[in-house]
Write a protein that holds these residues in place. Structure first.
Motif, PDB file in Angstrom:
ATOM      1  N   PRO A  86      -6.572  13.503  -0.102  1.00  0.00           N
ATOM      2  CA  PRO A  86      -7.628  13.408  -0.855  1.00  0.00           C
ATOM      3  C   PRO A  86      -7.598  14.196  -2.044  1.00  0.00           C
ATOM      4  CG  PRO A  86      -8.316  13.573   1.373  1.00  0.00           C
ATOM      5  CD  PRO A  86      -6.903  13.764   1.193  1.00  0.00           C
ATOM      6  N   LYS A  87      -6.676  15.352  -2.270  1.00  0.00           N
ATOM      7  CA  LYS A  87      -6.719  16.273  -3.327  1.00  0.00           C
ATOM      8  C   LYS A  87      -5.431  15.871  -4.157  1.00  0.00           C
ATOM      9  CE  LYS A  87      -8.662  20.168  -0.633  1.00  0.00           C
ATOM     10  NZ  LYS A  87      -8.700  21.757  -0.219  1.00  0.00           N
ATOM     11  N   ASP A  88      -4.853  14.880  -3.890  1.00  0.00           N
ATOM     12  CA  ASP A  88      -3.996  14.345  -4.644  1.00  0.00           C
ATOM     13  C   ASP A  88      -4.099  13.162  -5.363  1.00  0.00           C
ATOM     14  OD1 ASP A  88      -1.727  16.823  -4.231  1.00  0.00           O
ATOM     15  OD2 ASP A  88      -1.760  15.738  -2.410  1.00  0.00           O
ATOM     16  N   HIS A  89      -3.322  12.739  -6.356  1.00  0.00           N
ATOM     17  CA  HIS A  89      -3.554  11.178  -6.969  1.00  0.00           C
ATOM     18  C   HIS A  89      -1.997  10.765  -7.420  1.00  0.00           C
ATOM     19  CE1 HIS A  89      -3.639  13.556 -10.691  1.00  0.00           C
ATOM     20  NE2 HIS A  89      -3.211  12.815 -11.088  1.00  0.00           N
ATOM     21  N   ILE A  90      -1.877   9.388  -7.326  1.00  0.00           N
ATOM     22  CA  ILE A  90      -0.701   8.632  -7.776  1.00  0.00           C
ATOM     23  C   ILE A  90      -0.912   7.831  -9.173  1.00  0.00           C
ATOM     24  CG2 ILE A  90       0.900   6.752  -6.947  1.00  0.00           C
ATOM     25  CD1 ILE A  90      -0.515   7.061  -3.960  1.00  0.00           C
ATOM     26  N   ASP A  91       0.155   8.279  -9.975  1.00  0.00           N
ATOM     27  CA  ASP A  91       0.030   7.630 -11.063  1.00  0.00           C
ATOM     28  C   ASP A  91       1.414   6.789 -11.328  1.00  0.00           C
ATOM     29  OD1 ASP A  91      -2.048   9.029 -12.160  1.00  0.00           O
ATOM     30  OD2 ASP A  91      -0.695  10.744 -12.966  1.00  0.00           O
ATOM     31  N   GLY A  92       1.476   6.009 -12.212  1.00  0.00           N
ATOM     32  CA  GLY A  92       2.719   5.041 -12.262  1.00  0.00           C
ATOM     33  C   GLY A  92       2.485   3.741 -12.921  1.00  0.00           C
ATOM     34  N   SER A  94      -3.460   4.935 -13.216  1.00  0.00           N
ATOM     35  CA  SER A  94      -3.342   6.396 -12.802  1.00  0.00           C
ATOM     36  C   SER A  94      -4.510   6.834 -12.008  1.00  0.00           C
ATOM     37  CB  SER A  94      -3.351   7.196 -14.378  1.00  0.00           C
ATOM     38  OG  SER A  94      -4.824   6.885 -14.979  1.00  0.00           O
ATOM     39  N   ASN A  95      -4.479   8.066 -11.551  1.00  0.00           N
ATOM     40  CA  ASN A  95      -5.649   8.498 -10.732  1.00  0.00           C
ATOM     41  C   ASN A  95      -5.993   7.849  -9.336  1.00  0.00           C
ATOM     42  OD1 ASN A  95      -6.199  10.923 -12.118  1.00  0.00           O
ATOM     43  ND2 ASN A  95      -7.280   9.571 -13.815  1.00  0.00           N
ATOM     44  N   VAL A  96      -4.881   7.196  -8.916  1.00  0.00           N
ATOM     45  CA  VAL A  96      -5.013   6.089  -7.682  1.00  0.00           C
ATOM     46  C   VAL A  96      -5.037   7.097  -6.484  1.00  0.00           C
ATOM     47  CG1 VAL A  96      -3.879   4.282  -6.446  1.00  0.00           C
ATOM     48  CG2 VAL A  96      -4.463   4.208  -9.078  1.00  0.00           C
ATOM     49  N   THR A  97      -5.841   6.749  -5.683  1.00  0.00           N
ATOM     50  CA  THR A  97      -5.774   7.327  -4.354  1.00  0.00           C
ATOM     51  C   THR A  97      -5.147   6.744  -3.178  1.00  0.00           C
ATOM     52  OG1 THR A  97      -8.010   6.390  -3.814  1.00  0.00           O
ATOM     53  CG2 THR A  97      -8.153   8.540  -4.641  1.00  0.00           C
ATOM     54  N   TYR A  98      -5.016   5.383  -3.113  1.00  0.00           N
ATOM     55  CA  TYR A  98      -4.433   4.448  -2.391  1.00  0.00           C
ATOM     56  C   TYR A  98      -4.026   2.959  -3.081  1.00  0.00           C
ATOM     57  CZ  TYR A  98      -8.372   1.795  -0.556  1.00  0.00           C
ATOM     58  OH  TYR A  98      -9.597   1.068  -0.348  1.00  0.00           O
ATOM     59  N   VAL A  99      -3.044   2.522  -2.468  1.00  0.00           N
ATOM     60  CA  VAL A  99      -2.526   1.281  -2.944  1.00  0.00           C
ATOM     61  C   VAL A  99      -2.737   0.247  -1.641  1.00  0.00           C
ATOM     62  CG1 VAL A  99      -0.814  -0.242  -4.091  1.00  0.00           C
ATOM     63  CG2 VAL A  99      -1.182   2.214  -4.664  1.00  0.00           C
ATOM     64  N   SER A 100      -3.139  -0.968  -1.914  1.00  0.00           N
ATOM     65  CA  SER A 100      -3.239  -1.835  -0.743  1.00  0.00           C
ATOM     66  C   SER A 100      -2.195  -2.902  -1.173  1.00  0.00           C
ATOM     67  CB  SER A 100      -4.664  -2.371  -0.411  1.00  0.00           C
ATOM     68  OG  SER A 100      -5.231  -2.743  -1.554  1.00  0.00           O
ATOM     69  N   TRP A 101      -1.236  -3.332  -0.708  1.00  0.00           N
ATOM     70  CA  TRP A 101      -0.331  -3.972  -0.761  1.00  0.00           C
ATOM     71  C   TRP A 101      -0.219  -5.147  -0.004  1.00  0.00           C
ATOM     72  CZ3 TRP A 101       3.842  -6.964   0.501  1.00  0.00           C
ATOM     73  CH2 TRP A 101       4.873  -7.185  -0.399  1.00  0.00           C
ATOM     74  N   HIS A 102      -0.850  -6.265  -0.592  1.00  0.00           N
ATOM     75  CA  HIS A 102      -1.114  -7.515   0.618  1.00  0.00           C
ATOM     76  C   HIS A 102       0.094  -8.612   0.236  1.00  0.00           C
ATOM     77  CE1 HIS A 102      -4.804  -5.649   1.211  1.00  0.00           C
ATOM     78  NE2 HIS A 102      -5.049  -5.659   0.060  1.00  0.00           N
ATOM     79  N   GLY A 103       0.905  -9.000   1.603  1.00  0.00           N
ATOM     80  CA  GLY A 103       2.000  -9.848   1.316  1.00  0.00           C
ATOM     81  C   GLY A 103       1.741 -11.219   2.027  1.00  0.00           C
ATOM     82  N   PHE A 104       0.479 -11.818   1.619  1.00  0.00           N
ATOM     83  CA  PHE A 104       0.107 -12.865   2.104  1.00  0.00           C
ATOM     84  C   PHE A 104      -1.052 -13.676   1.512  1.00  0.00           C
ATOM     85  CE2 PHE A 104      -2.653  -9.731   3.561  1.00  0.00           C
ATOM     86  CZ  PHE A 104      -4.080 -10.175   3.448  1.00  0.00           C
TER      87      PHE A 104
END
Length: 255
Positions: free
Chosen positions: A42-48, A60-70
């Motif tokens: 919760p104290k970090d974030h993902i950029d890319g 930017s400032n993403v907390t989580y990524v949901s990757w759906h393969g269906f």
């Protein structure tokens, strides 16, 4: 058995959580079987960025990524697989054609993470969690997933596994011309993690000292549209003279 594990740096910082599960029934999946969620503390974030066909899309400032393969079917409509980037300000999503299923027996590339443990707050440590210990504090981590029911050793017996062992991630991205660039195998560490009847494959390499990772956590999500085609629809030579389409060997082994 837990369906989540955590990446831990050499110094003990808990960097990322990776969760793998079956396609949720509430989303009415009809083709494809895997759901991957990657989150930071919760104290970090993902950029890319994410590569989609011939474009690169920033986030930017993403907390989580949901990757759906269906694919899913709801309200009389078929929906393509989707990658969603969740942040406090909203969600970015990208539809694609990639599915994780046993009929396509290869390691599906998800993302590459650039991690600097000294700049990451990380999750609180918990002895009950499942960890993958990394060798370095500053790492690039490539993340792949195998279809449900295929073991790591079964995968290594296939010819297509050679690309997991020796190819740079550019091979999966049309925006990079799916260029085959051999990696320095001696500089790479390989891990495999069994979770939710699937195997997550990881490759770790140490980042150069002059490689700066803003906020300690950056990422590249690889093009999910045609990763298998990028491997098998290319010509290779086994004797330095005759060229052969790799797909023929892949199809023969799959049968």
């Amino acid at each position: 058995m837990s369906n989540k594990f955590y990446l831990k740096s050499k110094s003990g910082t808990v960097l990322l959580a990776i969760k793998v599960q079956n396609s949720p029934k509430r989303q009415s999946p009809i083709y494809g079987e895997s759901d991957v969620i990657i989150e930071c503390s919760p104290k970090d974030h993902i950029d890319g960025l994410i590569n989609i066909k011939l474009d690169r899309h920033l986030f930017s400032n993403v907390t989580y990524v949901s990757w759906h393969g269906f694919y899913s079917y709801k309200d009389n409509q078929i929906s393509n697989p989707v990658v969603k980037f969740h942040s406090k300000s909203g969600t970015k999503q990208f539809r694609h054609k990639g599915v994780v299923c046993k009929s396509e027996q290869f390691a599906f590339p998800i993302a590459t993470f650039f991690l600097d443990a000294k700049e990451i707050v990380g999750f609180q440590k918990n002895t009950n969690r499942d960890y993958q210990q990394l060798l370095f504090d500053r790492s690039a981590i490539d993340v792949f997933i195998l279809p449900k029911g295929i073991t790591f050793h079964e995968y290594l017996k296939t010819s297509v596994s050679i690309f997991f062992l020796i190819a740079h991630m550019s091979i999966y991205n049309p925006v990079d011309n799916c260029e085959f660039i051999p990696i320095e195998i001696g500089d790479m560490l390989y891990y495999h993690k069994s979770i939710s009847d699937r195997v997550v494959l990881l490759r770790e390499r140490e980042l150069p000292e002059d490689f700066i990772v803003p906020n300690g956590l950056a990422s590249v999500f690889h093009d999910p549209n045609t990763p298998l085609e990028s491997l098998v629809d290319r010509y290779i030579s086994y004797d330095a003279e005759n060229l052969e389409l790799f797909r023929a060997r892949y199809d023969e082994e799959r049968i």
